[in-house]
Design a protein around this motif. Sequence first.
Motif, PDB file in Angstrom:
ATOM      1  N   UNK A 104       0.849  -1.187   0.000  1.00 34.81           N
ATOM      2  CA  UNK A 104       0.000   0.000   0.000  1.00 34.81           C
ATOM      3  C   UNK A 104       0.895   1.250   0.000  1.00 34.81           C
ATOM      4  N   UNK A 105       1.058   1.935  -1.131  1.00 41.07           N
ATOM      5  CA  UNK A 105       1.978   3.075  -1.170  1.00 41.07           C
ATOM      6  C   UNK A 105       1.533   4.239  -0.297  1.00 41.07           C
ATOM      7  N   UNK A 106       0.209   4.417  -0.140  1.00 46.53           N
ATOM      8  CA  UNK A 106      -0.300   5.507   0.687  1.00 46.53           C
ATOM      9  C   UNK A 106       0.090   5.320   2.149  1.00 46.53           C
ATOM     10  N   UNK A 107       0.073   4.080   2.618  1.00 46.49           N
ATOM     11  CA  UNK A 107       0.450   3.816   4.004  1.00 46.49           C
ATOM     12  C   UNK A 107       1.938   4.058   4.220  1.00 46.49           C
ATOM     13  N   UNK A 108       2.771   3.684   3.241  1.00 46.10           N
ATOM     14  CA  UNK A 108       4.202   3.966   3.369  1.00 46.10           C
ATOM     15  C   UNK A 108       4.441   5.481   3.405  1.00 46.10           C
ATOM     16  N   UNK A 109       3.750   6.224   2.545  1.00 43.03           N
ATOM     17  CA  UNK A 109       3.897   7.682   2.543  1.00 43.03           C
ATOM     18  C   UNK A 109       3.428   8.274   3.869  1.00 43.03           C
ATOM     19  N   UNK A 110       2.300   7.800   4.367  1.00 41.65           N
ATOM     20  CA  UNK A 110       1.789   8.299   5.636  1.00 41.65           C
ATOM     21  C   UNK A 110       2.715   7.986   6.791  1.00 41.65           C
ATOM     22  N   UNK A 111       3.244   6.768   6.796  1.00 39.39           N
ATOM     23  CA  UNK A 111       4.171   6.402   7.857  1.00 39.39           C
ATOM     24  C   UNK A 111       5.430   7.257   7.780  1.00 39.39           C
ATOM     25  N   UNK A 112       5.888   7.545   6.560  1.00 44.44           N
ATOM     26  CA  UNK A 112       7.040   8.422   6.417  1.00 44.44           C
ATOM     27  C   UNK A 112       6.801   9.783   7.058  1.00 44.44           C
ATOM     28  N   UNK A 113       5.610  10.333   6.871  1.00 40.84           N
ATOM     29  CA  UNK A 113       5.290  11.628   7.469  1.00 40.84           C
ATOM     30  C   UNK A 113       5.191  11.535   8.986  1.00 40.84           C
ATOM     31  N   UNK A 114       4.551  10.495   9.495  1.00 42.73           N
ATOM     32  CA  UNK A 114       4.427  10.338  10.945  1.00 42.73           C
ATOM     33  C   UNK A 114       5.798  10.198  11.597  1.00 42.73           C
ATOM     34  N   UNK A 115       6.685   9.453  10.960  1.00 45.04           N
ATOM     35  CA  UNK A 115       8.031   9.271  11.496  1.00 45.04           C
ATOM     36  C   UNK A 115       8.822  10.575  11.423  1.00 45.04           C
ATOM     37  N   UNK A 116       8.665  11.316  10.339  1.00 46.23           N
ATOM     38  CA  UNK A 116       9.361  12.595  10.220  1.00 46.23           C
ATOM     39  C   UNK A 116       8.980  13.534  11.349  1.00 46.23           C
ATOM     40  N   UNK A 117       7.691  13.568  11.686  1.00 41.10           N
ATOM     41  CA  UNK A 117       7.232  14.447  12.751  1.00 41.10           C
ATOM     42  C   UNK A 117       7.796  14.047  14.107  1.00 41.10           C
ATOM     43  N   UNK A 118       8.257  12.813  14.220  1.00 41.74           N
ATOM     44  CA  UNK A 118       8.847  12.339  15.473  1.00 41.74           C
ATOM     45  C   UNK A 118      10.373  12.311  15.415  1.00 41.74           C
ATOM     46  N   UNK A 119      10.948  12.890  14.369  1.00 42.65           N
ATOM     47  CA  UNK A 119      12.385  13.000  14.278  1.00 42.65           C
ATOM     48  C   UNK A 119      13.099  11.745  13.816  1.00 42.65           C
ATOM     49  N   UNK A 120      12.350  10.767  13.303  1.00 37.74           N
ATOM     50  CA  UNK A 120      12.950   9.514  12.847  1.00 37.74           C
ATOM     51  C   UNK A 120      13.184   9.598  11.339  1.00 37.74           C
ATOM     52  N   UNK A 121      14.177  10.379  10.956  1.00 42.22           N
ATOM     53  CA  UNK A 121      14.341  10.768   9.563  1.00 42.22           C
ATOM     54  C   UNK A 121      14.812   9.621   8.669  1.00 42.22           C
ATOM     55  N   UNK A 122      15.689   8.776   9.177  1.00 43.61           N
ATOM     56  CA  UNK A 122      16.197   7.682   8.350  1.00 43.61           C
ATOM     57  C   UNK A 122      15.091   6.707   7.982  1.00 43.61           C
ATOM     58  N   UNK A 123      14.274   6.327   8.964  1.00 41.62           N
ATOM     59  CA  UNK A 123      13.181   5.401   8.660  1.00 41.62           C
ATOM     60  C   UNK A 123      12.108   6.087   7.836  1.00 41.62           C
TER      61      UNK A 123
END
Length: 255
Positions: free
Chosen positions: A150-169
């Motif tokens: 599901x590409x939308x879920x990967x994109x969403x997870x990328x944004x959620x992780x970015x907001x928490x400072x987890x830039x590499x993941x």
Amino acid sequence: MWTLFTDSSRYQRLPLAALSLTFALVMSGCATNTGSSGLEGSAEGHTSKYQGQKEGGAAADSDAIHIPPVPHAPEAEKIAQQAMAEYARALQTRMAGNNKQALVMFQSLAARYPQLSGPKLNVGLIYMEQEDYENAEKAFRECLAVNNANPYAHNGLGLALREQGQFSESRSHYEQALALDPKYARAHFNLAVLGELYLQDLPLALNHFRAYQNLQKQADSNVTNWIADLENRVPDAPSQPVAGNGAGENAGGVN
């Protein structure tokens, strides 16, 4: 079976623009453009709302016409048919601005139809708008546990992780979204933002802003300026192949 994709400009907040994913029922993997404004990949307008720095989650006014399909297991089709009417009611509730009730409805769907990724995706989207990034991350991970394609879920997870400072993941999930669909314009934009503002990887940012721009029907003037600025700052950066605009393609099929 069809999949409904919509979007909302209400995701915007400054200095952080909220998630510019879709409110999506990713149940069967087939996407049908309903013709309403704000459909994923075909939002109205062409000028990004981010006039200053690129601090948002994605370009809210992308006019790319390609809708990333979502591969799915054939056995999910029948289950999706059973859930469709209830999902449509939840989506209507969400679009009417009643996030609290919509969240309850999507959570109920997710609990009773665990084989479907769409309800979990929508739970994550609502949590993102509420700035509850930990619960958004949890919902997106649950979505991917059901359907890792599901590409939308990967994109969403990328944004959620970015907001928490987890830039590499975060980068890893944007890249997985693009591996699933290289013409996913918003994932290109998000990865470019991450590269420039968070990773200080200017060649990465330049390549994905170029890819994003190449997918627009009409060039985004802000992104044009950002690309020119990056080209001046990294003049020796190689020009990488970028995705083309998906005009004329059948975006509703299964990859």
